[in-house]
Design a protein around this motif. Sequence first.
Motif, PDB file in Angstrom:
ATOM      1  N   SER A   1       0.772  -1.296  -0.038  1.00 11.68           N
ATOM      2  CA  SER A   1       0.031   0.187  -0.023  1.00 11.68           C
ATOM      3  C   SER A   1       0.989   1.426   0.030  1.00 11.68           C
ATOM      4  O   SER A   1       0.496   2.315  -0.600  1.00 11.68           O
ATOM      5  CB  SER A   1      -0.980  -0.043   1.269  1.00 11.68           C
ATOM      6  OG  SER A   1      -1.757   1.172   1.386  1.00 11.68           O
ATOM      7  N   CYS A   2       2.037   1.262   0.698  1.00 11.54           N
ATOM      8  CA  CYS A   2       2.650   2.474   0.934  1.00 11.54           C
ATOM      9  C   CYS A   2       3.896   2.407   0.466  1.00 11.54           C
ATOM     10  O   CYS A   2       4.805   3.614   0.366  1.00 11.54           O
ATOM     11  CB  CYS A   2       2.844   2.610   2.396  1.00 11.54           C
ATOM     12  SG  CYS A   2       1.265   2.918   3.236  1.00 11.54           S
ATOM     13  N   GLY A   3       4.501   1.285  -0.069  1.00  9.64           N
ATOM     14  CA  GLY A   3       5.765   1.301  -0.486  1.00  9.64           C
ATOM     15  C   GLY A   3       6.872   0.502   0.475  1.00  9.64           C
ATOM     16  O   GLY A   3       6.452   0.516   1.551  1.00  9.64           O
ATOM     17  N   ASN A   4       8.159   0.500   0.105  1.00 12.78           N
ATOM     18  CA  ASN A   4       9.001  -0.205   0.867  1.00 12.78           C
ATOM     19  C   ASN A   4       9.902   0.481   2.039  1.00 12.78           C
ATOM     20  O   ASN A   4      10.525   0.047   2.749  1.00 12.78           O
ATOM     21  CB  ASN A   4      10.034  -1.025   0.078  1.00 12.78           C
ATOM     22  CG  ASN A   4       9.645  -2.330  -0.653  1.00 12.78           C
ATOM     23  OD1 ASN A   4       8.936  -3.096   0.035  1.00 12.78           O
ATOM     24  ND2 ASN A   4       9.983  -2.442  -1.663  1.00 12.78           N
ATOM     25  N   GLU A   5       9.389   1.870   1.919  1.00 10.71           N
ATOM     26  CA  GLU A   5      10.226   2.824   2.870  1.00 10.71           C
ATOM     27  C   GLU A   5       9.142   3.718   3.968  1.00 10.71           C
ATOM     28  O   GLU A   5       7.983   3.942   3.185  1.00 10.71           O
ATOM     29  CB  GLU A   5      11.004   3.820   2.298  1.00 10.71           C
ATOM     30  CG  GLU A   5      12.004   3.512   1.313  1.00 10.71           C
ATOM     31  CD  GLU A   5      13.274   2.685   2.162  1.00 10.71           C
ATOM     32  OE1 GLU A   5      13.495   2.798   3.384  1.00 10.71           O
ATOM     33  OE2 GLU A   5      13.914   1.883   1.390  1.00 10.71           O
ATOM     34  N   GLY A   6       9.304   3.189   5.249  1.00  7.92           N
ATOM     35  CA  GLY A   6       7.861   4.021   5.771  1.00  7.92           C
ATOM     36  C   GLY A   6       8.152   3.729   7.254  1.00  7.92           C
ATOM     37  O   GLY A   6       9.316   3.251   7.759  1.00  7.92           O
ATOM     38  N   PHE A   7       7.159   3.582   8.014  1.00  6.65           N
ATOM     39  CA  PHE A   7       6.882   3.709   9.607  1.00  6.65           C
ATOM     40  C   PHE A   7       5.546   3.002   9.644  1.00  6.65           C
ATOM     41  O   PHE A   7       4.629   3.553   9.732  1.00  6.65           O
ATOM     42  CB  PHE A   7       7.088   5.239  10.154  1.00  6.65           C
ATOM     43  CG  PHE A   7       6.967   5.417  11.724  1.00  6.65           C
ATOM     44  CD1 PHE A   7       6.747   4.010  12.580  1.00  6.65           C
ATOM     45  CD2 PHE A   7       7.065   6.562  12.279  1.00  6.65           C
ATOM     46  CE1 PHE A   7       6.702   4.344  13.542  1.00  6.65           C
ATOM     47  CE2 PHE A   7       6.793   6.470  13.613  1.00  6.65           C
ATOM     48  CZ  PHE A   7       6.637   5.423  14.372  1.00  6.65           C
ATOM     49  N   SER A   8       5.718   1.751  10.002  1.00  4.44           N
ATOM     50  CA  SER A   8       4.428   0.783   9.881  1.00  4.44           C
ATOM     51  C   SER A   8       3.701   0.686  11.154  1.00  4.44           C
ATOM     52  O   SER A   8       2.580   0.434  11.401  1.00  4.44           O
ATOM     53  CB  SER A   8       4.860  -0.547   9.332  1.00  4.44           C
ATOM     54  OG  SER A   8       5.560  -1.229  10.043  1.00  4.44           O
ATOM     55  N   ALA A   9       4.420   0.537  12.460  1.00  6.87           N
ATOM     56  CA  ALA A   9       3.715   0.131  13.748  1.00  6.87           C
ATOM     57  C   ALA A   9       4.678   0.598  14.597  1.00  6.87           C
ATOM     58  O   ALA A   9       5.752   0.926  14.742  1.00  6.87           O
ATOM     59  CB  ALA A   9       4.002  -1.552  13.889  1.00  6.87           C
ATOM     60  N   LEU A  10       3.670   0.916  15.958  1.00  4.52           N
ATOM     61  CA  LEU A  10       4.127   1.403  16.915  1.00  4.52           C
ATOM     62  C   LEU A  10       3.927   0.201  18.013  1.00  4.52           C
ATOM     63  O   LEU A  10       2.895  -0.371  17.997  1.00  4.52           O
ATOM     64  CB  LEU A  10       3.344   2.553  17.714  1.00  4.52           C
ATOM     65  CG  LEU A  10       3.747   3.394  19.091  1.00  4.52           C
ATOM     66  CD1 LEU A  10       3.445   4.733  18.913  1.00  4.52           C
ATOM     67  CD2 LEU A  10       2.768   2.578  19.981  1.00  4.52           C
TER      68      LEU A  10
ATOM     69  N   TRP B   1      14.225  15.241   7.171  1.00  3.62           N
ATOM     70  CA  TRP B   1      12.652  14.764   6.314  1.00  3.62           C
ATOM     71  C   TRP B   1      13.255  13.362   6.122  1.00  3.62           C
ATOM     72  O   TRP B   1      14.430  12.806   5.995  1.00  3.62           O
ATOM     73  CB  TRP B   1      12.603  15.479   5.301  1.00  3.62           C
ATOM     74  CG  TRP B   1      12.135  17.044   5.398  1.00  3.62           C
ATOM     75  CD1 TRP B   1      11.006  17.513   5.870  1.00  3.62           C
ATOM     76  CD2 TRP B   1      13.113  17.994   5.406  1.00  3.62           C
ATOM     77  NE1 TRP B   1      11.076  18.875   5.899  1.00  3.62           N
ATOM     78  CE2 TRP B   1      12.384  19.168   5.838  1.00  3.62           C
ATOM     79  CE3 TRP B   1      14.547  18.452   4.958  1.00  3.62           C
ATOM     80  CZ2 TRP B   1      13.063  20.494   5.775  1.00  3.62           C
ATOM     81  CZ3 TRP B   1      15.229  19.618   5.101  1.00  3.62           C
ATOM     82  CH2 TRP B   1      14.257  20.699   5.593  1.00  3.62           C
ATOM     83  N   PRO B   2      12.031  12.659   5.725  1.00  2.00           N
ATOM     84  CA  PRO B   2      12.241  10.938   5.287  1.00  2.00           C
ATOM     85  C   PRO B   2      13.138  10.855   4.237  1.00  2.00           C
ATOM     86  O   PRO B   2      13.144  11.726   3.552  1.00  2.00           O
ATOM     87  CB  PRO B   2      11.175  10.426   5.085  1.00  2.00           C
ATOM     88  CG  PRO B   2      10.255  11.454   5.755  1.00  2.00           C
ATOM     89  CD  PRO B   2      10.746  12.789   5.897  1.00  2.00           C
ATOM     90  N   ALA B   3      14.034   9.748   4.131  1.00  2.00           N
ATOM     91  CA  ALA B   3      14.701   9.505   3.025  1.00  2.00           C
ATOM     92  C   ALA B   3      14.744   7.813   2.992  1.00  2.00           C
ATOM     93  O   ALA B   3      14.487   7.347   3.847  1.00  2.00           O
ATOM     94  CB  ALA B   3      16.150   9.960   3.086  1.00  2.00           C
ATOM     95  N   SER B   4      15.340   7.395   1.818  1.00  2.00           N
ATOM     96  CA  SER B   4      15.540   6.103   1.905  1.00  2.00           C
ATOM     97  C   SER B   4      16.465   5.262   3.073  1.00  2.00           C
ATOM     98  O   SER B   4      17.466   6.060   3.434  1.00  2.00           O
ATOM     99  CB  SER B   4      16.234   5.643   0.653  1.00  2.00           C
ATOM    100  OG  SER B   4      15.605   5.994  -0.391  1.00  2.00           O
ATOM    101  N   GLY B   5      15.602   4.415   3.676  1.00  7.92           N
ATOM    102  CA  GLY B   5      16.276   4.029   4.920  1.00  7.92           C
ATOM    103  C   GLY B   5      16.053   4.683   6.233  1.00  7.92           C
ATOM    104  O   GLY B   5      16.387   4.181   7.222  1.00  7.92           O
ATOM    105  N   GLN B   6      15.047   5.675   5.842  1.00  3.85           N
ATOM    106  CA  GLN B   6      14.705   6.431   7.102  1.00  3.85           C
ATOM    107  C   GLN B   6      13.293   6.858   6.904  1.00  3.85           C
ATOM    108  O   GLN B   6      12.772   8.130   6.331  1.00  3.85           O
ATOM    109  CB  GLN B   6      15.577   7.689   7.327  1.00  3.85           C
ATOM    110  CG  GLN B   6      14.790   8.668   8.496  1.00  3.85           C
ATOM    111  CD  GLN B   6      15.336  10.040   8.245  1.00  3.85           C
ATOM    112  OE1 GLN B   6      16.282  10.314   7.507  1.00  3.85           O
ATOM    113  NE2 GLN B   6      14.594  11.027   8.621  1.00  3.85           N
ATOM    114  N   GLY B   7      12.396   6.042   7.401  1.00  5.22           N
ATOM    115  CA  GLY B   7      10.971   5.948   6.856  1.00  5.22           C
ATOM    116  C   GLY B   7      10.003   7.083   7.317  1.00  5.22           C
ATOM    117  O   GLY B   7       8.830   6.907   7.014  1.00  5.22           O
ATOM    118  N   ALA B   8      10.629   7.913   8.237  1.00  6.26           N
ATOM    119  CA  ALA B   8       9.875   8.905   8.815  1.00  6.26           C
ATOM    120  C   ALA B   8      10.511  10.323   9.113  1.00  6.26           C
ATOM    121  O   ALA B   8      11.827  10.203   8.950  1.00  6.26           O
ATOM    122  CB  ALA B   8       9.387   8.532  10.318  1.00  6.26           C
ATOM    123  N   ALA B   9       9.851  11.334   9.619  1.00  2.00           N
ATOM    124  CA  ALA B   9      10.781  12.545   9.778  1.00  2.00           C
ATOM    125  C   ALA B   9      11.178  12.157  11.257  1.00  2.00           C
ATOM    126  O   ALA B   9      10.640  11.681  12.179  1.00  2.00           O
ATOM    127  CB  ALA B   9       9.701  13.626   9.605  1.00  2.00           C
TER     128      ALA B   9
END
Length: 308
Positions: free
Chosen positions: A101-110, A293-301
Amino acid sequence: MPARPHSPGAYPPGACPPGAYPLDHLVLPTASLDVARARLVSLGFVVAPTGIHPFGTENCCVFLEDGTYLEPLAVGNAQAAAKAIADGNAFVARDRAYRDSCGNEGFSALVLGTQNADADHACYVEAGLSAGDMLSFSRAFTDAAGNSDTASFKLAFASGTGATHAFLFACERINAPKVDRSALQVHANGANGIVEVVAVSTEPSEQRRLISIATHSPATVPGSSTAFELPNATLTLLDPVAFESRFGMPAGAPSELRFAAIVFSVGSADTVAKLLAASSVEHDIRGDDIVVWPASGQGAAFVFQEKA
């Protein structure tokens, strides 16, 4: 890590346990652990050796002095991951749904700390918020000195109905590794803890029940934000306009819950600014915050705040 607010057997099976749960760690999907490691090192973090899960995923964690940590997560064995999904592994299934849904880079779970994941699962089922079957597993852990032990976990998952973006889960540590993490917790940027996690939704009122039940924390709604106070951090829910106003970057228009920013406490903002400049990492100064800001390998601010 603060003491857990309850202990095994302190409430009957199926009952929702009392007291807000502490933040345990954050899951950050990435396409490549090598890219994630390089990015995190450029931000001044020490990154732990690669950890291999028995169901196809792998991580390279960043541990902090307050007991919380980041878990960059990649798919190391696609065949094992596919089998895990077919076998009903909710963790891998949710990771796959997020990536689709969101791509391979991100922040999926807390992830929240618990002493009784079975009761948490029963609570989620009762509330209609269960995100799948519970998961129990063990994996090897190695510290910076090469000492090894086995870490064992039991997980219970919660999400909104049909959601493919962010989710929350309770993590019970059946066996905590008896290894020395101190060398992994001293970071060049001075980060020593996570003070806030920021989520975004165009329909925050729809997400409050999910978060409140998963965190066992009531929502407070000061103005355009919603805050959930955990024992060791704050979870803040913003609409996209409020997020952009605070951090100076667009959040998109997610109707589902989306985790978007992590606020770290640091000893010196000046140290962070100099390190980022030396590493040629673009960043912005917004009041007392240094925002990367987010970048490849860093999926969140990533947001750095100086704390005395």
